[in-house]
Design a protein around this motif. Structure first.
Motif, PDB file in Angstrom:
ATOM      1  N   LYS A 255      17.370 -59.607 -10.349  1.00 50.83           N
ATOM      2  CA  LYS A 255      18.076 -60.655  -9.617  1.00 50.83           C
ATOM      3  C   LYS A 255      17.421 -60.839  -8.268  1.00 50.83           C
ATOM      4  N   ALA A 256      16.947 -62.061  -8.001  1.00 46.61           N
ATOM      5  CA  ALA A 256      16.253 -62.350  -6.744  1.00 46.61           C
ATOM      6  C   ALA A 256      17.043 -63.353  -5.913  1.00 46.61           C
ATOM      7  N   ASN A 257      17.067 -63.135  -4.619  1.00 43.25           N
ATOM      8  CA  ASN A 257      17.677 -64.058  -3.667  1.00 43.25           C
ATOM      9  C   ASN A 257      16.744 -64.236  -2.476  1.00 43.25           C
ATOM     10  N   TRP A 258      16.571 -65.494  -2.061  1.00 42.86           N
ATOM     11  CA  TRP A 258      15.828 -65.726  -0.835  1.00 42.86           C
ATOM     12  C   TRP A 258      16.795 -65.598   0.322  1.00 42.86           C
ATOM     13  N   ARG A 259      16.501 -64.677   1.249  1.00 44.84           N
ATOM     14  CA  ARG A 259      17.401 -64.416   2.357  1.00 44.84           C
ATOM     15  C   ARG A 259      17.103 -65.376   3.504  1.00 44.84           C
ATOM     16  N   TRP A 260      18.094 -66.164   3.873  1.00 42.41           N
ATOM     17  CA  TRP A 260      17.893 -67.241   4.837  1.00 42.41           C
ATOM     18  C   TRP A 260      17.912 -66.770   6.285  1.00 42.41           C
ATOM     19  N   LYS A 261      18.641 -65.710   6.558  1.00 45.73           N
ATOM     20  CA  LYS A 261      18.786 -65.302   7.961  1.00 45.73           C
ATOM     21  C   LYS A 261      18.973 -63.788   8.006  1.00 45.73           C
ATOM     22  N   LEU A 262      17.909 -63.086   8.377  1.00 45.78           N
ATOM     23  CA  LEU A 262      17.968 -61.632   8.444  1.00 45.78           C
ATOM     24  C   LEU A 262      17.667 -61.157   9.861  1.00 45.78           C
ATOM     25  N   SER A 263      18.476 -60.243  10.339  1.00 40.40           N
ATOM     26  CA  SER A 263      18.216 -59.632  11.639  1.00 40.40           C
ATOM     27  C   SER A 263      17.090 -58.611  11.505  1.00 40.40           C
ATOM     28  N   TYR A 264      16.647 -58.117  12.628  1.00 44.68           N
ATOM     29  CA  TYR A 264      15.596 -57.097  12.675  1.00 44.68           C
ATOM     30  C   TYR A 264      15.936 -55.928  11.752  1.00 44.68           C
ATOM     31  N   TYR A 265      17.139 -55.371  11.899  1.00 48.38           N
ATOM     32  CA  TYR A 265      17.507 -54.165  11.160  1.00 48.38           C
ATOM     33  C   TYR A 265      17.894 -54.462   9.717  1.00 48.38           C
ATOM     34  N   ASP A 266      18.526 -55.607   9.461  1.00 46.27           N
ATOM     35  CA  ASP A 266      18.876 -55.961   8.081  1.00 46.27           C
ATOM     36  C   ASP A 266      17.623 -56.127   7.227  1.00 46.27           C
ATOM     37  N   MET A 267      16.617 -56.786   7.780  1.00 47.95           N
ATOM     38  CA  MET A 267      15.378 -56.978   7.031  1.00 47.95           C
ATOM     39  C   MET A 267      14.713 -55.634   6.744  1.00 47.95           C
ATOM     40  N   LEU A 268      14.661 -54.771   7.746  1.00 44.55           N
ATOM     41  CA  LEU A 268      14.029 -53.466   7.565  1.00 44.55           C
ATOM     42  C   LEU A 268      14.776 -52.645   6.514  1.00 44.55           C
ATOM     43  N   ASP A 269      16.101 -52.717   6.526  1.00 45.84           N
ATOM     44  CA  ASP A 269      16.904 -51.987   5.530  1.00 45.84           C
ATOM     45  C   ASP A 269      16.603 -52.475   4.112  1.00 45.84           C
ATOM     46  N   ILE A 270      16.487 -53.796   3.944  1.00 45.14           N
ATOM     47  CA  ILE A 270      16.205 -54.343   2.610  1.00 45.14           C
ATOM     48  C   ILE A 270      14.821 -53.919   2.138  1.00 45.14           C
ATOM     49  N   ILE A 271      13.844 -53.968   3.029  1.00 44.72           N
ATOM     50  CA  ILE A 271      12.493 -53.542   2.656  1.00 44.72           C
ATOM     51  C   ILE A 271      12.512 -52.081   2.206  1.00 44.72           C
ATOM     52  N   GLU A 272      13.196 -51.231   2.958  1.00 47.13           N
ATOM     53  CA  GLU A 272      13.274 -49.811   2.598  1.00 47.13           C
ATOM     54  C   GLU A 272      13.977 -49.621   1.262  1.00 47.13           C
ATOM     55  N   GLU A 273      15.080 -50.319   1.045  1.00 43.21           N
ATOM     56  CA  GLU A 273      15.835 -50.183  -0.204  1.00 43.21           C
ATOM     57  C   GLU A 273      15.006 -50.612  -1.404  1.00 43.21           C
ATOM     58  N   MET A 274      14.280 -51.723  -1.273  1.00 42.99           N
ATOM     59  CA  MET A 274      13.468 -52.197  -2.391  1.00 42.99           C
ATOM     60  C   MET A 274      12.313 -51.239  -2.692  1.00 42.99           C
ATOM     61  N   LEU A 275      11.654 -50.747  -1.648  1.00 39.60           N
ATOM     62  CA  LEU A 275      10.546 -49.826  -1.878  1.00 39.60           C
ATOM     63  C   LEU A 275      11.041 -48.517  -2.477  1.00 39.60           C
ATOM     64  N   GLN A 276      12.228 -48.053  -2.069  1.00 42.59           N
ATOM     65  CA  GLN A 276      12.795 -46.845  -2.657  1.00 42.59           C
ATOM     66  C   GLN A 276      13.129 -47.057  -4.130  1.00 42.59           C
ATOM     67  N   SER A 277      13.388 -48.306  -4.511  1.00 42.75           N
ATOM     68  CA  SER A 277      13.631 -48.648  -5.916  1.00 42.75           C
ATOM     69  C   SER A 277      12.342 -48.994  -6.657  1.00 42.75           C
ATOM     70  N   ASP A 278      11.199 -48.797  -5.981  1.00 46.14           N
ATOM     71  CA  ASP A 278       9.870 -49.051  -6.548  1.00 46.14           C
ATOM     72  C   ASP A 278       9.664 -50.533  -6.865  1.00 46.14           C
ATOM     73  N   ILE A 279      10.141 -51.395  -5.953  1.00 48.68           N
ATOM     74  CA  ILE A 279       9.960 -52.838  -6.086  1.00 48.68           C
ATOM     75  C   ILE A 279       9.200 -53.341  -4.861  1.00 48.68           C
ATOM     76  N   PRO A 280       7.961 -53.802  -5.014  1.00 52.07           N
ATOM     77  CA  PRO A 280       7.241 -54.387  -3.867  1.00 52.07           C
ATOM     78  C   PRO A 280       8.008 -55.581  -3.301  1.00 52.07           C
ATOM     79  N   VAL A 281       7.840 -55.827  -2.016  1.00 48.65           N
ATOM     80  CA  VAL A 281       8.606 -56.859  -1.318  1.00 48.65           C
ATOM     81  C   VAL A 281       7.719 -58.064  -1.027  1.00 48.65           C
ATOM     82  N   ILE A 282       8.112 -59.235  -1.527  1.00 49.16           N
ATOM     83  CA  ILE A 282       7.399 -60.468  -1.201  1.00 49.16           C
ATOM     84  C   ILE A 282       7.923 -60.987   0.130  1.00 49.16           C
TER      85      ILE A 282
END
Length: 245
Positions: A111-138
Motif C-alpha cells: 500500500k503506497a501513499n504520497w505524503r503531502w505534508k511531512l515535518s522534519y521528524y515525521d519524514m525521518l520516522d517514515i524513512i526509518e520505519e520503511m528501511l527497517q521493513s526492508d523497503i527502499p524509500v522513493i
C-alpha cells in the motif's frame, strides 16, 4: 553494465535520439520510473512472494539484474504503470498509484501513499520505519517553488575514507576516518531511492544513502529539509510511504 556493477539502475542508459520515443522520455524524465522499477526488483530479490513475471524477466541468478534485461523491464513498468510524460515526468500521487496498481495486479499486499505534508521528524520516522521493513524509500527532491524553473537545489555527496595508521600500546592500529565530498550541486526535480540512514553523532549530521543514476551518493538531511523550507514545498519534495499489508 559493461562488466561493472551499478548501484541501482539509471535513466541515462536509455537513448534520447528520437524526441517522440519512450526511451527519450525515460532518459530525460524517467527518474521516478527508475526508482519505482528498482523498488520492485529489490523487493522481489529479498522475498520470493514479491516476485512477478515482470521482475523475473530482469533478475538473473536470484540476486543479480543483468543490464541487457533491465531496459526492457523498465519499459514495461513505464508503459503499464508509471506512464512517464514529457516535462511533467511522474507526479508523486501518480507514482504511488503506480505502486498500488502493480501490487493489486500481482497480489503483493503493498500500500503506497504520497505524503503531502511531512515535518522534519515525521519524514525521518517514515524513512526509518520503511528501511527497517526492508523497503527502499522513493524520495522526491522537488522543483523550486513558485519559480518552477529555478536552479536552487541540494548537493549529492560521496563518502571518502582516509587510511590512518598509528601505534598504540606497542600495537599498530588502523582507523578509517571519513568525510563527505560534494560531487554534484544544485540537484532538484529528481527522484532518488533512499537505501540507508547514517546518524553521525561526531559530525552532528544525518546523511541519507541513496541510489541515483546507477551510483551511490549521500544527501545531507538538514540541507534537504532547508531546501524544502526555503526553495521548494512539502508537497513536491516528499516521499511515497509504502507499507506491507
Amino acid at each position: 553494465k559493461d562488466s561493472h556493477t551499478s548501484y541501482g539502475g539509471s535513466q541515462m542508459w536509455f537513448p534520447e535520439k528520437n524526441w517522440h520515443s519512450r526511451d527519450y522520455i525515460i532518459h530525460n524524465y524517467g527518474c521516478g520510473t527508475i526508482a519505482t522499477a528498482d523498488l520492485f526488483l529489490y523487493l522481489a530479490m529479498q522475498n520470493q512472494a514479491m516476485q512477478t513475471p515482470l521482475t523475473a524477466s530482469a533478475i538473473y541468478n536470484e540476486k543479480t539484474v543483468k543490464y541487457e534485461n533491465y531496459d526492457l523491464y523498465v519499459r514495461n513498468i513505464d508503459i503499464n504503470y508509471t506512464h512517464t510524460k514529457h516535462l511533467i515526468a511522474v507526479l508523486g500521487p501518480s507514482l504511488a498509484s503506480a505502486i498500488n496498481a502493480y501490487s493489486q495486479d500481482y497480489g503483493l499486499g503493498l500500500k503506497a501513499n504520497w505524503r503531502w505534508k511531512l515535518s522534519y521528524y515525521d519524514m525521518l520516522d517514515i524513512i526509518e520505519e520503511m528501511l527497517q521493513s526492508d523497503i527502499p524509500v522513493i524520495l522526491s527532491i522537488g522543483p523550486n517553488w513558485p519559480n518552477l524553473m529555478g536552479k536552487k537545489g541540494i548537493s549529492f555527496y560521496e563518502r571518502k575514507e582516509i587510511d590512518i595508521q598509528a601505534t598504540e600500546g606497542g600495537m599498530e592500529v588502523k582507523s578509517k576516518p571519513y568525510y563527505y565530498q560534494p560531487v554534484k550541486q544544485g540537484i532538484n526535480s529528481h527522484y532518488v531511492a533512499v537505501t540507508g540512514i547514517i546518524k553521525d553523532d561526531i559530525a552532528n549530521k544525518i546523511m541519507l544513502r541513496i541510489s541515483s543514476w546507477g551510483k551511490m551518493y549521500f544527501i545531507n538531511y538538514e540541507e534537504y529539509r532547508e531546501y524544502i523550507e526555503t526553495s521548494s514545498t512539502t508537497w513536491m519534495s516528499s516521499l511515497a510511504q509504502v507499507t506491507k499489508k
